[in-house]
Design a protein around this motif. Structure first.
Motif, PDB file in Angstrom:
ATOM      1  N   SER A 131     -81.737  27.119 -13.741  1.00 39.80           N
ATOM      2  CA  SER A 131     -81.114  27.936 -12.834  1.00 39.80           C
ATOM      3  C   SER A 131     -81.679  28.481 -11.685  1.00 39.80           C
ATOM      4  O   SER A 131     -81.563  29.169 -10.896  1.00 39.80           O
ATOM      5  CB  SER A 131     -81.073  29.228 -13.714  1.00 39.80           C
ATOM      6  OG  SER A 131     -80.197  29.013 -14.819  1.00 39.80           O
TER       7      SER A 131
ATOM      8  N   GLN B  87     -76.464  35.237 -15.719  1.00 39.51           N
ATOM      9  CA  GLN B  87     -75.888  34.058 -16.444  1.00 39.51           C
ATOM     10  C   GLN B  87     -75.610  34.500 -17.769  1.00 39.51           C
ATOM     11  O   GLN B  87     -76.732  34.791 -18.596  1.00 39.51           O
ATOM     12  CB  GLN B  87     -76.747  32.749 -16.080  1.00 39.51           C
ATOM     13  CG  GLN B  87     -76.221  31.659 -16.903  1.00 39.51           C
ATOM     14  CD  GLN B  87     -77.049  30.433 -17.087  1.00 39.51           C
ATOM     15  OE1 GLN B  87     -77.992  30.123 -16.404  1.00 39.51           O
ATOM     16  NE2 GLN B  87     -76.755  29.478 -17.826  1.00 39.51           N
TER      17      GLN B  87
ATOM     18  N   ASN C 250     -74.278  32.897 -21.283  1.00 35.36           N
ATOM     19  CA  ASN C 250     -73.614  31.573 -21.989  1.00 35.36           C
ATOM     20  C   ASN C 250     -72.624  32.248 -23.060  1.00 35.36           C
ATOM     21  O   ASN C 250     -73.028  32.246 -24.182  1.00 35.36           O
ATOM     22  CB  ASN C 250     -74.421  30.762 -22.419  1.00 35.36           C
ATOM     23  CG  ASN C 250     -75.526  29.932 -21.514  1.00 35.36           C
ATOM     24  OD1 ASN C 250     -75.068  29.622 -20.297  1.00 35.36           O
ATOM     25  ND2 ASN C 250     -77.037  30.326 -21.334  1.00 35.36           N
TER      26      ASN C 250
ATOM     27  N   LYS D  56     -70.415  28.678 -19.054  1.00 31.70           N
ATOM     28  CA  LYS D  56     -71.832  29.341 -18.353  1.00 31.70           C
ATOM     29  C   LYS D  56     -70.855  30.148 -17.445  1.00 31.70           C
ATOM     30  O   LYS D  56     -70.275  29.752 -16.492  1.00 31.70           O
ATOM     31  CB  LYS D  56     -72.371  28.191 -17.633  1.00 31.70           C
ATOM     32  CG  LYS D  56     -73.133  27.127 -18.308  1.00 31.70           C
ATOM     33  CD  LYS D  56     -73.836  25.994 -17.531  1.00 31.70           C
ATOM     34  CE  LYS D  56     -74.638  25.117 -18.576  1.00 31.70           C
ATOM     35  NZ  LYS D  56     -75.376  24.190 -17.548  1.00 31.70           N
TER      36      LYS D  56
END
Length: 627
Positions: A210, A490, A492, A561
């Motif tokens: 990332s 982020q 998931n 994602k």
């Protein structure tokens, strides 16, 4: 070197052996501990200040008289206030270490302007004993780390930069760094005639996936490296070990269970507010106690601390060691730094209310009215002037009127635009929603692809505050459009969780609350919506965009994602399902959401950056039926 006695040599750095030695920390240092006395150490620390050097306004629930708590506006944080607090706190005890647990970089225009020099100059006023590499130190590749270290070492403090688990590849300019500018695994300090080892750890997977380290720079397993470095220091007679980590609060708690010989963890990365339960009475929610008491794999006490984010908090942890170098107790305070000017609804409090508020703060045991350090204010002033000048800089041209609208249709939110009927009566806006919201969702998606190959972005309509009229666009305009202190996160998430979050959000619009700000916008995802149907059945034709521009159905069982803002990731504005996505499935990107839009503009083609409405096929709402 910041009061430090460094026992790390270049040869020892290069000879770091990852294999554990099979004996525990306490066994290997028993002889070294003979003759030592009980010892108390104070650790003053921050983490994740992310170039947030200015104070910010916040609202706390404070007692304005007679036990009545109400929202009161006050400044908090600001690096000059951090420096003021640490300088005051370090005068009290005799044995002090000052630790910064990483992510000085990325998040405010100060970093955009100076690439870390402003941060380094302000850090110099504190003279930290150590600074751990965070994942965002890698945002400008390994070259950015070398530049940051150069800034840090330009002053008298030359704060050592730690990370035991980073291995720079052959392409990295850090391979050519001299001993004084190297990233080293640990430092040993002497305080009160006793040795304290501080080991740095950088989050491995998140940094590689990332951020933007060089392609051949690797980060090794945190637990394996930590134990090897503990064992190496133990053989030198160091029996007090601090891990200065940038891996996150939950990860810290899991890590210590795998280790033998760790005493204290001073962490970062997860932006965790730790503290007593009474923080809730002031409108704050602690994630855990400060310090958090845990144990290593041998059952020995380990004390864990973290200091929230953005310079809001300075942690003061007091650790007591017995004569064998083992932790016997730990206490401390996460000092929330605030100013001394109080207002309500834009009006100052009256003297009686101020007196009551000050009594409440004094009784809190956590809130600390802190004057700014004059040296830090003086150093910041020219950078603040540059930042102010940048605000008036033209950065793009809007070729169209970019309309604001929270909810499509002609029933709700139809007078939101400051541009009048050119937007309020616009057929495209009525059919598909706000141009600004959609453009910013796309900007977030593009930044998410830079950091971790994001599949989609998610945004709430109320997170975008104004239109952009046709014509020049300045930096100040961007911060007017996106004025909140949101950062990117982020998540998931499965396709089913994404749909559930969308259904949650629209229930906030269609339900009794009637909150138009909840309406969702996405980059890379589109849908049809029918508010006449019950919750759970309102969204249909959910399709995700491939990198070639084609669309395919959203798979409820697939993992995607997603990039979103911290406000929504915490489950706010009716996006309830997102709050359940935690642990390894949630990663703090840390980038300020206005900064993300600025970066999107910077990457637009051509010298004359042009902002225009997106193609209708890329609007998240393809068909809208109101209730």
């Amino acid at each position: 070197m910041s009061q430090a006695v460094c026992t790390v040599t270049v040869g020892l750095i290069l000879s770091l052996v990852l294999a554990g030695c099979g004996t525990t920390h306490r066994q290997t240092t028993a002889a070294a501990a003979d003759g030592q006395q009980p010892f108390e150490l104070t650790v003053l620390h921050i983490n994740d200040h992310h170039s947030h050097l200015d104070p910010e306004q916040t609202t706390l629930l404070l007692d304005t008289g007679g036990g009545k708590r109400e929202p009161v506006n006050v400044d908090r944080g600001g690096f000059a206030r951090v420096a003021g607090a640490i300088k005051a706190l370090e005068k009290e005890p005799t044995q002090v270490l000052k630790i910064h647990s990483g992510d000085a970089s990325t998040g405010d225009l100060y970093f955009t302007l100076t690439e870390g020099k402003a941060d380094a100059d302000l850090m110099e006023t504190v003279c930290f004993d150590t600074f751990t590499l965070g994942n965002h130190e890698f945002d400008n590749s390994d070259a950015g780390i070398k530049k940051m270290i150069g800034f840090l070492h330009a002053g008298k403090c030359a704060t050592p930069v730690l990370s035991a688990n980073v291995r720079f590849g052959s392409s990295s300019p850090m391979r050519d760094a001299g001993p004084a500018e190297s990233v080293i695994p640990s430092m040993v300090f002497e305080r009160g005639g006793q040795k304290i080892g501080v080991i740095g750890l950088t989050v491995a997977g998140k940094t590689k996936n990332s951020s933007r380290p060089n392609f051949d720079t690797v980060l090794l397993d945190e637990a394996t490296v930590a134990q090897a470095e503990i064992d190496r220091l133990s053989k030198q007679g160091v029996n007090k070990i601090i891990l200065a980590t940038h891996i996150g609060y939950q990860a810290d708690q899991a890590l210590v269970k795998k280790l033998s010989g760790v005493d204290v963890v001073i962490g970062g990365d997860s932006h965790s507010l730790l503290g007593p339960e009474q923080l809730k009475r002031y409108g704050l929610t602690p994630e855990g106690p400060y310090p958090t008491r845990s144990s290593d794999r041998d059952g020995k006490l380990v004390c864990i601390g973290q200091a929230w984010q953005y310079g809001y908090v300075v942690g003061e942890m007091r650790v007591r060691f017995d004569a064998n170098g083992e932790v016997s107790d730990c206490t401390g305070t996460p000092w929330l730094l605030i100013g001394d000017q109080f207002s309500r609804g834009g009006q100052p409090l009256n003297p009686n209310e101020v007196a009551a508020v000050r009594r409440d703060i004094a009784a809190s045991g956590v809130l600390r009215i802190t004057p700014s350090d004059p040296q830090a204010e003086s150093l910041l002033a020219p950078y603040a002037q540059q930042k102010e000048a940048l605000g008036s800089t033209k950065i793009a041209t809007a070729t169209d009127n970019l309309c604001l609208r929270r909810v499509p249709g002609n029933q709700r939110d139809i007078s939101r635009s400051s541009l009048g009927d050119v937007c309020n009566a616009n057929e495209r806006v009525n059919a598909h929603g706000g141009d600004m919201q959609q453009l910013i969702a796309e900007a977030f998606l593009q930044q998410g692809r830079v950091f971790f190959n994001a599949d989609l972005s998610l945004l709430n309509g109320g997170g975008v505050r104004t239109d952009l009229s046709k014509g020049p666009v300045t930096v100040k305009d961007v911060y007017t459009v996106l004025p909140f202190k949101n950062t990117l996160v982020q998540l998931n998430a499965t396709g089913a969780e994404i749909k559930a979050a969308l259904e949650d959000a629209v229930e906030g619009v269609a339900g009794p609350a009637g909150n138009t700000g909840c309406y969702p916008y996405a980059g890379g995802l589109r849908w049809q919506i029918d508010l006449t149907k019950p919750k759970g059945a309102r969204f249909s034709h959910l399709e995700i965009r491939s990198t070639d521009g084609s669309y395919r159905p959203l798979d409820p069982n697939a993992l995607y994602k997603m990039i979103t803002i911290s406000f929504l990731a915490d489950g706010n504005d009716s996006f309830t399902t997102l709050k359940s996505i935690t642990g390894e499935r949630r990663i703090e990107v840390g980038l300020d959401y206005a900064e993300a839009f600025l970066r999107y503009i910077e990457k637009l083609p051509g010298n004359q950056k042009e902002l225009r409405t997106l193609p209708v096929k890329e609007y998240s709402t393809q068909r809208f039926i109101d209730s």
